[in-house]
Design an enzyme around this catalytic site. Structure first.
Site, PDB file in Angstrom:
ATOM      1  N   ASP A 151      -8.976   4.269   3.467  1.00 55.53           N
ATOM      2  CA  ASP A 151      -7.508   4.126   3.016  1.00 55.53           C
ATOM      3  C   ASP A 151      -6.907   3.345   4.066  1.00 55.53           C
ATOM      4  OD1 ASP A 151      -5.251   5.026   1.582  1.00 55.53           O
ATOM      5  OD2 ASP A 151      -4.963   6.967   2.624  1.00 55.53           O
ATOM      6  N   ASP A 220      -3.890   7.557  -2.885  1.00 57.55           N
ATOM      7  CA  ASP A 220      -4.955   8.362  -2.184  1.00 57.55           C
ATOM      8  C   ASP A 220      -5.667   9.291  -3.108  1.00 57.55           C
ATOM      9  OD1 ASP A 220      -6.312   9.021   0.143  1.00 57.55           O
ATOM     10  OD2 ASP A 220      -5.068  10.780   0.227  1.00 57.55           O
TER      11      ASP A 220
END
Length: 221
Positions: A151, A220
């Site tokens: 991420d 996400d």
């Protein structure tokens, strides 16, 4: 094909523990999912967005047996074991920043603009890249990670580097080249590892990353 994975992120947030993750894994197995990803909160002293990015070792308060034992339990269920990680970031409140304050992009944690309370690591530096490759490779190897969710939660800013690069367009070009080197090296070391790169809510949907990761998630979750 991309495996069907259950993330702990929205369900547990920072409150991940051995017992809760294993319970979610058993539930995931019962409905035909293929794996589980431990989201944010498994590392360092992480209990909020303000700390521990860069301290990529298990939180022993939450995982007293360590992640290897949990990975084993999940594999015994016939599931893949995944970890969320944010390798390009570094919290001012982290062991990594205390040891290497010069590794960030920008002058200092106090002076920089933040995104998600984070700075960015200077991936134009060969020592930073080497540390990142060794740290993540060790984590994957020790914990038998099958699925890595890579991420990034902030945009770039404060484009100063202790390396002395003054052309900041070229600096960001070299940053992305450095990122490709890191992910590419990890991918070659672990050819069966599924790498998914995330994109800060669509902030970095870079087709070049598709050369180094199997998929990109726009956000996400």
């Amino acid at each position: 094909l991309r495996p069907l994975m259950l993330s702990t992120e929205s369900a547990l947030s920072y409150a991940v523990t051995e017992g809760r993750v294993l319970a979610m894994a058993k539930a995931a197995k019962s409905i035909g999912m293929e794996g589980i990803i431990i989201g944010d909160g498994w590392f360092g002293s992480r209990s909020s967005v303000k700390t521990s990015i860069g301290d990529w070792f298990p939180n022993t308060m939450k995982f007293p047996s360590g992640l290897f034992e949990l990975s084993q339990d999940i594999h015994r269920l016939g599931l893949l074991f995944g970890l969320w990680i944010e390798p390009e970031g570094i919290s001012g409140k982290s062991m990594l920043y205390k040891e290497h304050p010069d590794w960030i992009i920008g002058h200092s944690d106090a002076a920089n603009a933040k995104g998600s309370h984070e700075n960015l690591l200077d991936l134009t530096r060969s020592d930073v890249r080497a540390w990142l490759i060794d740290t993540i490779s060790s984590l994957i190897d020790r914990c038998r990670v099958d699925y890595l969710k890579w991420d990034i939660s902030r945009m770039s800013s404060d484009l100063f580097t202790h390396q002395g690069i003054e052309d900041y367009g070229m600096f960001m070009h070299k940053y992305i080249q450095g990122l490709y080197k890191v992910i590419g090296t990890i991918g070659r070391r672990f050819p069966s590892l599924y790498i998914e790169t995330s994109a800060a809510g669509g902030g970095r949907f870079d087709l070049g990353m598709m050369c180094y990761s199997a998929s990109i998630s726009i956000s996400d979750n």
